[in-house]
Write a protein that holds these residues in place. Structure first.
Motif, PDB file in Angstrom:
ATOM      1  N   ASN A   1       0.856  -1.191   0.000  1.00 48.44           N
ATOM      2  CA  ASN A   1       0.000   0.000   0.000  1.00 48.44           C
ATOM      3  C   ASN A   1       0.894   1.244   0.000  1.00 48.44           C
ATOM      4  O   ASN A   1       1.493   1.586   1.005  1.00 48.44           O
ATOM      5  N   ILE A   2       0.947   1.903  -1.155  1.00 46.55           N
ATOM      6  CA  ILE A   2       1.802   3.081  -1.292  1.00 46.55           C
ATOM      7  C   ILE A   2       1.038   4.345  -0.886  1.00 46.55           C
ATOM      8  O   ILE A   2       1.591   5.443  -0.817  1.00 46.55           O
ATOM      9  N   GLY A   3      -0.253   4.179  -0.581  1.00 46.58           N
ATOM     10  CA  GLY A   3      -1.083   5.317  -0.191  1.00 46.58           C
ATOM     11  C   GLY A   3      -0.697   5.872   1.171  1.00 46.58           C
ATOM     12  O   GLY A   3      -0.001   5.227   1.955  1.00 46.58           O
TER      13      GLY A   3
ATOM     14  N   GLU B   1      -6.024   3.968   0.715  1.00 45.47           N
ATOM     15  CA  GLU B   1      -5.321   2.775   0.219  1.00 45.47           C
ATOM     16  C   GLU B   1      -5.005   2.950  -1.256  1.00 45.47           C
ATOM     17  O   GLU B   1      -5.876   3.348  -2.034  1.00 45.47           O
ATOM     18  N   LEU B   2      -3.806   2.713  -1.608  1.00 48.40           N
ATOM     19  CA  LEU B   2      -3.425   2.723  -3.031  1.00 48.40           C
ATOM     20  C   LEU B   2      -2.327   1.674  -3.197  1.00 48.40           C
ATOM     21  O   LEU B   2      -1.165   1.890  -2.830  1.00 48.40           O
ATOM     22  N   TYR B   3      -2.726   0.529  -3.727  1.00 46.27           N
ATOM     23  CA  TYR B   3      -1.763  -0.557  -3.874  1.00 46.27           C
ATOM     24  C   TYR B   3      -0.941  -0.367  -5.139  1.00 46.27           C
ATOM     25  O   TYR B   3      -1.418   0.223  -6.110  1.00 46.27           O
ATOM     26  N   ILE B   4       0.271  -0.878  -5.123  1.00 45.27           N
ATOM     27  CA  ILE B   4       1.141  -0.719  -6.299  1.00 45.27           C
ATOM     28  C   ILE B   4       0.465  -1.311  -7.537  1.00 45.27           C
ATOM     29  O   ILE B   4       0.421  -0.683  -8.589  1.00 45.27           O
TER      30      ILE B   4
ATOM     31  N   GLU C   1      -3.328  11.524  -6.202  1.00 48.09           N
ATOM     32  CA  GLU C   1      -3.714  11.538  -4.787  1.00 48.09           C
ATOM     33  C   GLU C   1      -3.332  10.229  -4.118  1.00 48.09           C
ATOM     34  O   GLU C   1      -3.641   9.164  -4.653  1.00 48.09           O
ATOM     35  N   ILE C   2      -2.672  10.354  -2.978  1.00 44.92           N
ATOM     36  CA  ILE C   2      -2.260   9.095  -2.324  1.00 44.92           C
ATOM     37  C   ILE C   2      -2.721   9.050  -0.874  1.00 44.92           C
ATOM     38  O   ILE C   2      -3.070  10.028  -0.308  1.00 44.92           O
TER      39      ILE C   2
ATOM     40  N   ARG D   1       6.421   8.111  -3.128  1.00 44.67           N
ATOM     41  CA  ARG D   1       5.232   8.870  -2.701  1.00 44.67           C
ATOM     42  C   ARG D   1       5.362  10.332  -3.122  1.00 44.67           C
ATOM     43  O   ARG D   1       4.412  10.931  -3.645  1.00 44.67           O
ATOM     44  N   GLU D   2       6.545  10.877  -2.904  1.00 43.35           N
ATOM     45  CA  GLU D   2       6.788  12.276  -3.270  1.00 43.35           C
ATOM     46  C   GLU D   2       6.562  12.483  -4.769  1.00 43.35           C
ATOM     47  O   GLU D   2       5.915  13.432  -5.193  1.00 43.35           O
TER      48      GLU D   2
END
Ligand code: UTP
Length: 402
Positions: free
Chosen positions: A108-110, A114-117, A401-402, A392-393
Motif C-alpha cells: 500500500n503506497i497510499g 489505500e493505493l496498492y502498487i 492523490e495518495i 510517494r513524493e
C-alpha cells in the motif's frame, strides 16, 4: 533418494541434509533433491560474465520525440486498437530490499487512502486503454512464492477495474539458493530454499504456461515488459510503441538521463555492435565521464526496466541460453540444529537470468528518452533512495492523490 543425490549431499558441507540421510525424508524435499539441477553449483567457479567491446548508443531525445509525438502516438494507438500490443508485468521478484513479505504489488503506497502498487499500475495502463478504446492483454508473471496471493489479490479487488478476460497469470521457475560455501539451503523441513530464477526467463515461462497460443490467437506482435516496482510506469505508451514501430527496430527501451556520471543504473549502449546494457560498476571513470561535443554523457542514458520487444524476434531467440548471474541475497534457512534463521545481511547466492541480457539478443533497439520525474519512481527500499518515501513524493508531484 537416488544414489547420485546421496553422493552430492555427502560431498558438500550440508550438515542438515547429511543428518537426514538414512532417515525418512519428507516427500517434497526428496522430490526437489532428485530433480535439482546440480550443475548450478559449478557456476559458482565461473561467475565472470565475459563482456565484449562497448560503444555509446545515444538516444532519441525529448525534443525530437516532442516534435513527432502526434505521429508516433497515432501509430501506437492504431497498433493497440488492433490488439498488436501486449504488456508483461514482471511481478515474480521477492522484493527483499523492501522487506515486505507479500508480493510487492500488494504494497500500500497510499498515505491518506489505500493505493496498492498493482492498483496504480493498472490505472497507468487504463489511461492508454481508455484513449485507445481497446484493452491491452496483460500477462502477469508471478513466482511459486506469490502466485496464489497475487491472483487472489487481483480477484478481491475486481482487477482494479480492468477487464479480467485480458489478464493472465503465469509462474516463473525456481532455482535453489546456496550459502557462500556452495551448500544448498533448507527453508522448511520439507523444502530446499528455492528462489525465483530472475526476470530473464519471462518469455520461456510464458511459453511453458501455454500463453504463446494466446499471443497468437489475439495477434499480439509487440510485448511491453515492465517492472512491478515503478509506480509511475507508463505501460503500452502509444508514443513509445509508435516510435519503435516507425524506427524499424525489433526492440525499444525507455531510458532516463543519468543524474550524474556515476549514478547506479545500467546504461543502454552497444556491445560488439549490438544493443546492450553496461552496469554502472563496469564503467571505467573515463567512460563514465566521457561526453560528446554538446557536453552530454556518452553513457548517459539509464534503463528503467521498460522494454518493447517484437514477438517474432522473441520467438526466434527463445531457445538461446541467457547468461547466469550470481547475486547475493538474504535467504531465510534452517541451520544444522534445526533453528530457523532470518538473516539481516545477505547470506546466500541466488542464480538469476536477467532481462537486460535479452536486449543483447536483439539486432537493434530504439533508445527512447523519457522524463525521469514523470515516469520513474521505483520502490526498491523502505526509506532513502528509490524508496516508498521517494515514490510517494513523485506520485504527489504528478498530481496523483495518495
Ligand atoms: P529486482 O531486481 O528489483 O528484484 O526486480 P526484486 O526481487 O523485486 O527485489 P530485491 O532485489 O530482492 O529487493 C526488478 C523487477 O523484476 C521482477 C521484480 O518483480 C521487479 O518487477 N523480478 C525479479 C521477477 O519477476 N522475477 C525475479 O526472479 C526477479
Amino acid at each position: 533418494m537416488n544414489a547420485n543425490v546421496i553422493e552430492k549431499i555427502n560431498s558438500t558441507n550440508q550438515k542438515y541434509l547429511k543428518n537426514l540421510l538414512g532417515k525418512q525424508i519428507p516427500a517434497r524435499l526428496e522430490e526437489q533433491l532428485n530433480h535439482m539441477d546440480w550443475s548450478y553449483l559449478d557456476m559458482l567457479d565461473q561467475r565472470e560474465v565475459k563482456r565484449g567491446q562497448f560503444a555509446p548508443l545515444g538516444a532519441m531525445e525529448l525534443p525530437e520525440i516532442a516534435s513527432k509525438k502526434e505521429d508516433f502516438k497515432a501509430t501506437g494507438l492504431d497498433a493497440i486498437k488492433n490488439c498488436k500490443v501486449g504488456a508483461i508485468l514482471l511481478a515474480g521478484g521477492q522484493g527483499t530490499r523492501l522487506g515486505f513479505d507479500k508480493a510487492k504489488g500488494m504494497y500500500n503506497i497510499g498515505v491518506n487512502k489505500e493505493l496498492y502498487i498493482f492498483e496504480q499500475l493498472i490505472r497507468n495502463l487504463q489511461k492508454v486503454t481508455d484513449e485507445a478504446g481497446a484493452y491491452v492483454p496483460l500477462y502477469v508473471m508471478t513466482s511459486d512464492k506469490n502466485d496464489a496471493d497475487t491472483r487472489a489479490f487481483f480477484a478481491e479487488h475486481n482487477y482494479f477495474g480492468y477487464n479480467p478476460d485480458f489478464v493472465k497469470f503465469f509462474v516463473q521457475e525456481m532455482v535453489p539458493a546456496v550459502d557462500f560455501d556452495g551448500n544448498v539451503l533448507i527453508e522448511a523441513e520439507d523444502s530446499l530454499a528455492m528462489s525465483p530464477n530472475g526476470n530473464g526467463g519471462w518469455f520461456s515461462s510464458l511459453l511453458k504456461a501455454g500463453l504463446g497460443e494466446d499471443l497468437k490467437a489475439k495477434g499480439v506482435e509487440w510485448l511491453n515488459v515492465f517492472a512491478v516496482d515503478n509506480v509511475l510506469q507508463q505501460i503500452a505508451d502509444p508514443v513509445f510503441v509508435g516510435a519503435t514501430i516507425q524506427s524499424g527496430c525489433v526492440s525499444g527501451a525507455k531510458v532516463v538521463r543519468k543524474c550524474d556520471p556515476y549514478e547506479r543504473v545500467g546504461a543502454l549502449c552497444l556491445e560488439d555492435g549490438k544493443p546492450s546494457i553496461i552496469e554502472y560498476y563496469e564503467l571505467t571513470p573515463e567512460m563514465a565521464e566521457a561526453t560528446n561535443e554538446a557536453g552530454s554523457l556518452l553513457y548517459g542514458f539509464g534503463v528503467i526496466l521498460n522494454y518493447l520487444f517484437s514477438v517474432e524476434k522473441l520467438i526466434e531467440i527463445a531457445e538461446k541460453q541467457l547468461p547466469l548471474h550470481i547475486v547475493e541475497k538474504k535467504v531465510p534457512y534452517i541451520d544444522e540444529n534445526g533453528v530457523f534463521v532470518k538473516p539481516e545481511t545477505p547470506n546466500a547466492y541466488k542464480f538469476e537470468t536477467l532481462i537486460l541480457d535479452m536486449v543483447y539478443m536483439m539486432d537493434n533497439c530504439l533508445s527512447f528518452e523519457v522524463e525521469r520525474e514523470k515516469e520513474f519512481a521505483p520502490v526498491k527500499n523502505a526509506t532513502g533512495v528509490d524508496s516508498v518515501e521517494s515514490a510517494r513524493e513523485l506520485l504527489q508531484k504528478n498530481g496523483i492523490e495518495i
